[in-house]
Design a protein around this motif. Structure first.
Motif, PDB file in Angstrom:
ATOM      1  N   PRO A  57       0.817  -1.214   0.000  1.00 38.93           N
ATOM      2  CA  PRO A  57       0.000   0.000   0.000  1.00 38.93           C
ATOM      3  C   PRO A  57       0.843   1.252   0.000  1.00 38.93           C
ATOM      4  O   PRO A  57       1.854   1.338   0.698  1.00 38.93           O
ATOM      5  CB  PRO A  57      -0.815  -0.126   1.286  1.00 38.93           C
ATOM      6  CG  PRO A  57       0.010  -1.001   2.174  1.00 38.93           C
ATOM      7  CD  PRO A  57       0.705  -1.966   1.255  1.00 38.93           C
ATOM      8  N   ALA A  58       0.428   2.212  -0.804  1.00 41.90           N
ATOM      9  CA  ALA A  58       1.105   3.502  -0.822  1.00 41.90           C
ATOM     10  C   ALA A  58       0.640   4.319   0.377  1.00 41.90           C
ATOM     11  O   ALA A  58      -0.486   4.203   0.830  1.00 41.90           O
ATOM     12  CB  ALA A  58       0.775   4.239  -2.116  1.00 41.90           C
ATOM     13  N   ALA A  59       1.528   5.147   0.903  1.00 41.38           N
ATOM     14  CA  ALA A  59       1.139   6.064   1.967  1.00 41.38           C
ATOM     15  C   ALA A  59       0.344   7.189   1.335  1.00 41.38           C
ATOM     16  O   ALA A  59       0.882   7.989   0.590  1.00 41.38           O
ATOM     17  CB  ALA A  59       2.382   6.606   2.673  1.00 41.38           C
ATOM     18  N   ALA A  60      -0.944   7.214   1.577  1.00 37.91           N
ATOM     19  CA  ALA A  60      -1.794   8.184   0.888  1.00 37.91           C
ATOM     20  C   ALA A  60      -2.861   8.671   1.861  1.00 37.91           C
ATOM     21  O   ALA A  60      -3.963   8.144   1.915  1.00 37.91           O
ATOM     22  CB  ALA A  60      -2.434   7.545  -0.340  1.00 37.91           C
ATOM     23  N   LYS A 116      -5.781  -1.944   7.208  1.00 36.86           N
ATOM     24  CA  LYS A 116      -6.212  -0.549   7.071  1.00 36.86           C
ATOM     25  C   LYS A 116      -5.973  -0.021   5.661  1.00 36.86           C
ATOM     26  O   LYS A 116      -5.876   1.182   5.445  1.00 36.86           O
ATOM     27  CB  LYS A 116      -5.490   0.319   8.100  1.00 36.86           C
ATOM     28  CG  LYS A 116      -5.844  -0.041   9.538  1.00 36.86           C
ATOM     29  CD  LYS A 116      -5.197   0.904  10.536  1.00 36.86           C
ATOM     30  CE  LYS A 116      -5.599   0.547  11.958  1.00 36.86           C
ATOM     31  NZ  LYS A 116      -4.986   1.461  12.955  1.00 36.86           N
ATOM     32  N   THR A 117      -5.908  -0.935   4.719  1.00 37.49           N
ATOM     33  CA  THR A 117      -5.629  -0.582   3.323  1.00 37.49           C
ATOM     34  C   THR A 117      -6.910  -0.610   2.494  1.00 37.49           C
ATOM     35  O   THR A 117      -7.718  -1.530   2.604  1.00 37.49           O
ATOM     36  CB  THR A 117      -4.608  -1.568   2.721  1.00 37.49           C
ATOM     37  OG1 THR A 117      -3.364  -1.437   3.418  1.00 37.49           O
ATOM     38  CG2 THR A 117      -4.386  -1.301   1.242  1.00 37.49           C
ATOM     39  N   GLY A 118      -7.077   0.405   1.666  1.00 41.18           N
ATOM     40  CA  GLY A 118      -8.164   0.425   0.702  1.00 41.18           C
ATOM     41  C   GLY A 118      -7.694  -0.147  -0.627  1.00 41.18           C
ATOM     42  O   GLY A 118      -6.542   0.058  -1.034  1.00 41.18           O
ATOM     43  N   PHE A 119      -8.573  -0.853  -1.324  1.00 41.26           N
ATOM     44  CA  PHE A 119      -8.203  -1.541  -2.563  1.00 41.26           C
ATOM     45  C   PHE A 119      -8.968  -0.970  -3.760  1.00 41.26           C
ATOM     46  O   PHE A 119     -10.107  -0.515  -3.628  1.00 41.26           O
ATOM     47  CB  PHE A 119      -8.506  -3.040  -2.440  1.00 41.26           C
ATOM     48  CG  PHE A 119      -7.540  -3.776  -1.567  1.00 41.26           C
ATOM     49  CD1 PHE A 119      -6.518  -4.541  -2.110  1.00 41.26           C
ATOM     50  CD2 PHE A 119      -7.635  -3.698  -0.178  1.00 41.26           C
ATOM     51  CE1 PHE A 119      -5.608  -5.211  -1.299  1.00 41.26           C
ATOM     52  CE2 PHE A 119      -6.745  -4.357   0.645  1.00 41.26           C
ATOM     53  CZ  PHE A 119      -5.727  -5.126   0.096  1.00 41.26           C
ATOM     54  N   PRO A 120      -8.345  -1.003  -4.937  1.00 40.63           N
ATOM     55  CA  PRO A 120      -9.063  -0.596  -6.153  1.00 40.63           C
ATOM     56  C   PRO A 120     -10.136  -1.616  -6.506  1.00 40.63           C
ATOM     57  O   PRO A 120     -10.064  -2.783  -6.107  1.00 40.63           O
ATOM     58  CB  PRO A 120      -7.964  -0.543  -7.208  1.00 40.63           C
ATOM     59  CG  PRO A 120      -6.918  -1.498  -6.721  1.00 40.63           C
ATOM     60  CD  PRO A 120      -6.961  -1.423  -5.220  1.00 40.63           C
ATOM     61  N   VAL A 121     -11.137  -1.167  -7.272  1.00 37.19           N
ATOM     62  CA  VAL A 121     -12.298  -1.990  -7.594  1.00 37.19           C
ATOM     63  C   VAL A 121     -12.433  -2.118  -9.113  1.00 37.19           C
ATOM     64  O   VAL A 121     -12.361  -1.128  -9.841  1.00 37.19           O
ATOM     65  CB  VAL A 121     -13.586  -1.365  -7.023  1.00 37.19           C
ATOM     66  CG1 VAL A 121     -14.799  -2.225  -7.369  1.00 37.19           C
ATOM     67  CG2 VAL A 121     -13.464  -1.183  -5.512  1.00 37.19           C
ATOM     68  N   LYS A 207     -10.749   6.012  -1.929  1.00 38.21           N
ATOM     69  CA  LYS A 207     -11.728   7.091  -2.065  1.00 38.21           C
ATOM     70  C   LYS A 207     -11.715   7.680  -3.473  1.00 38.21           C
ATOM     71  O   LYS A 207     -10.684   7.711  -4.139  1.00 38.21           O
ATOM     72  CB  LYS A 207     -11.430   8.204  -1.054  1.00 38.21           C
ATOM     73  CG  LYS A 207     -11.886   7.908   0.352  1.00 38.21           C
ATOM     74  CD  LYS A 207     -11.670   9.122   1.245  1.00 38.21           C
ATOM     75  CE  LYS A 207     -12.105   8.840   2.673  1.00 38.21           C
ATOM     76  NZ  LYS A 207     -11.843   9.997   3.563  1.00 38.21           N
ATOM     77  N   GLY A 208     -12.868   8.174  -3.892  1.00 36.46           N
ATOM     78  CA  GLY A 208     -12.959   8.820  -5.196  1.00 36.46           C
ATOM     79  C   GLY A 208     -12.988   7.800  -6.310  1.00 36.46           C
ATOM     80  O   GLY A 208     -13.108   6.599  -6.106  1.00 36.46           O
ATOM     81  N   LEU A 335      -5.138   3.138 -13.026  1.00 41.25           N
ATOM     82  CA  LEU A 335      -5.926   3.236 -11.795  1.00 41.25           C
ATOM     83  C   LEU A 335      -5.010   3.276 -10.586  1.00 41.25           C
ATOM     84  O   LEU A 335      -3.918   2.699 -10.592  1.00 41.25           O
ATOM     85  CB  LEU A 335      -6.884   2.053 -11.672  1.00 41.25           C
ATOM     86  CG  LEU A 335      -7.987   1.937 -12.723  1.00 41.25           C
ATOM     87  CD1 LEU A 335      -8.735   0.621 -12.551  1.00 41.25           C
ATOM     88  CD2 LEU A 335      -8.946   3.121 -12.629  1.00 41.25           C
ATOM     89  N   ALA A 336      -5.485   3.923  -9.541  1.00 46.18           N
ATOM     90  CA  ALA A 336      -4.725   3.979  -8.294  1.00 46.18           C
ATOM     91  C   ALA A 336      -4.678   2.596  -7.668  1.00 46.18           C
ATOM     92  O   ALA A 336      -5.624   1.799  -7.776  1.00 46.18           O
ATOM     93  CB  ALA A 336      -5.384   4.960  -7.329  1.00 46.18           C
ATOM     94  N   GLY A 337      -3.568   2.294  -6.999  1.00 46.10           N
ATOM     95  CA  GLY A 337      -3.409   1.014  -6.334  1.00 46.10           C
ATOM     96  C   GLY A 337      -3.843   1.061  -4.890  1.00 46.10           C
ATOM     97  O   GLY A 337      -4.426   2.051  -4.427  1.00 46.10           O
ATOM     98  N   PRO A 338      -3.569   0.001  -4.138  1.00 48.11           N
ATOM     99  CA  PRO A 338      -3.920  -0.025  -2.728  1.00 48.11           C
ATOM    100  C   PRO A 338      -3.309   1.159  -1.987  1.00 48.11           C
ATOM    101  O   PRO A 338      -2.181   1.567  -2.277  1.00 48.11           O
ATOM    102  CB  PRO A 338      -3.318  -1.350  -2.238  1.00 48.11           C
ATOM    103  CG  PRO A 338      -3.233  -2.187  -3.468  1.00 48.11           C
ATOM    104  CD  PRO A 338      -2.919  -1.251  -4.582  1.00 48.11           C
ATOM    105  N   ALA A 339      -4.060   1.702  -1.038  1.00 49.57           N
ATOM    106  CA  ALA A 339      -3.593   2.867  -0.291  1.00 49.57           C
ATOM    107  C   ALA A 339      -3.926   2.702   1.177  1.00 49.57           C
ATOM    108  O   ALA A 339      -4.959   2.150   1.541  1.00 49.57           O
ATOM    109  CB  ALA A 339      -4.241   4.144  -0.829  1.00 49.57           C
ATOM    110  N   ALA A 340      -3.011   3.148   2.029  1.00 49.82           N
ATOM    111  CA  ALA A 340      -3.214   3.091   3.479  1.00 49.82           C
ATOM    112  C   ALA A 340      -3.076   4.505   4.048  1.00 49.82           C
ATOM    113  O   ALA A 340      -2.151   5.240   3.686  1.00 49.82           O
ATOM    114  CB  ALA A 340      -2.201   2.159   4.117  1.00 49.82           C
ATOM    115  N   ASP A 341      -3.973   4.869   4.926  1.00 47.67           N
ATOM    116  CA  ASP A 341      -3.898   6.184   5.570  1.00 47.67           C
ATOM    117  C   ASP A 341      -2.786   6.189   6.614  1.00 47.67           C
ATOM    118  O   ASP A 341      -2.470   5.155   7.201  1.00 47.67           O
ATOM    119  CB  ASP A 341      -5.225   6.519   6.251  1.00 47.67           C
ATOM    120  CG  ASP A 341      -6.280   6.902   5.221  1.00 47.67           C
ATOM    121  OD1 ASP A 341      -5.905   7.211   4.095  1.00 47.67           O
ATOM    122  OD2 ASP A 341      -7.475   6.847   5.572  1.00 47.67           O
TER     123      ASP A 341
END
Length: 341
Positions: A57-60, A116-121, A207-208, A335-341
């Protein structure tokens, strides 16, 4: 892909650590359009850079949307070599439509390291009627295993995959065209509004729209192109594989204005959708390549289309299957990849 491109891709990755018939087959240029190669791999970005992906996950900060609930009841449809495909019924609050949806979560999703990582869909539409079946879920198009293989090679994002039913009857002449046809089930609203709401309610996402893509083959190609053009606020990228671009359901009779509003052949010329697409055609079918090329050439910015011709490809599920790795790599680049806050 050329030898130079392969070397460039390998270097970049090191640095960032089908049988069937036509449309009804149940197995089945830059003034906006970007002319892609007529053969080989479409795996570069719009800037010509190699596509790369990672499960890391990228730090985003502020990029992750945690599930909002309520949680849906999911049951297992079948096992794959990359984890189970689940299924559920989704009733849309906006459309009033109830339909079957298959869901696959990449193995990384349930790894504690990604809690705590969000994934692309990635939403996938099948060929033919997709009335109670889906070629993306029954192993005819084994995209789940291919995705995990490419993730391990650092070439693809791990995607949450959403695979909805497209029709509620077997009448090909009166299909729902992934559209809100007057007097019929509001399929476009269900697919492009209610299903994203379902995904956000149940799963960790980016998000987005940056992490949202749509892809389909044959009839699913029509659906993916149309919905991306109609809902650019939802989808950032699309891959119509060997699709067509004019709605043809008999249910449009008497609704010419609404039909035009759901016609990708019109939508692509309006210059309203900031979306990128990889638009493919099988090289063994001159009529299909003519149709697809003609559509690509109609694109008006900010629509950005890249044409890819599969050498010797036919309108068969067995050839759609061969496109899976290239399409996943292309989507990863766009597309954006996995991201973690």
């Amino acid at each position: 892909m050329s030898g130079a491109a392969v070397l460039a891709l390998a270097a970049s990755l090191a640095a960032c650590g089908s049988s069937g018939g036509g449309k009804g087959d149940s197995a089945t240029a830059s003034a906006g359009a970007t002319g892609g190669s007529s053969s080989g791999s479409p795996s570069t970005t719009g800037t010509g850079q190699p596509a790369t992906g990672s499960a890391t996950p990228a730090a985003a900060s502020g990029k992750v949307l945690m599930p909002t609930g309520p949680a849906a009841a999911l049951s297992k449809s079948r096992d794959t070599g990359a984890g189970p495909i689940m299924m559920t019924k989704v009733t849309g609050a906006k459309s009033g439509v109830t339909g079957q949806v298959w869901v696959w979560l990449p193995p990384e999703y349930n790894d504690p390291k990604f809690a705590k990582t969000g994934f692309p869909v990635l939403t996938l539409f099948a060929g033919g009627q997709s009335n109670g079946y889906n070629t993306w879920t029954d192993n005819q198009l084994p995209i789940q295993e291919e995705n995990e293989r490419l993730v391990k090679e650092g070439k693809s994002h791990p995607f949450i995959m959403i695979m909805p039913v497209q029709n509620f009857n077997g009448d090909e002449k009166n299909a729902l065209d992934c559209s809100d046809i007057p007097g019929q089930a509001k399929m476009a609203t269900w697919m492009a509004e209610d299903l994203p709401d379902f995904v956000r309610a149940n799963f960790r996402t980016v998000k987005g729209r940056d992490g949202w893509g749509v892809m389909g083959a044959s009839t699913g190609g029509f659906c993916s192109a149309k919905l991306a053009l109609q809902y650019p606020q939802v989808y950032k990228a699309a891959v119509p594989i060997d699709g067509y671009f004019i709605p043809d359901s008999g249910l449009w009779k008497g609704h010419d204005a609404e039909k035009a509003a759901n016609n990708p052949d019109v939508l692509v010329t309006q210059g309203k959708a900031d979306v990128s697409m990889l638009v493919t055609a099988g090289g063994a079918n001159p009529y299909e390549t003519k149709v697809v090329k003609s559509w690509v050439e109609k694109a008006v910015p900010p629509v950005n289309l890249q044409y890819h011709e599969q050498p010797g490809g036919k309108h068969l599920t067995s050839d759609f299957k061969k496109m899976i790795p290239d399409t996943l790599v292309w989507l990863t680049a766009h597309l954006a990849g996995p991201a973690a806050d």
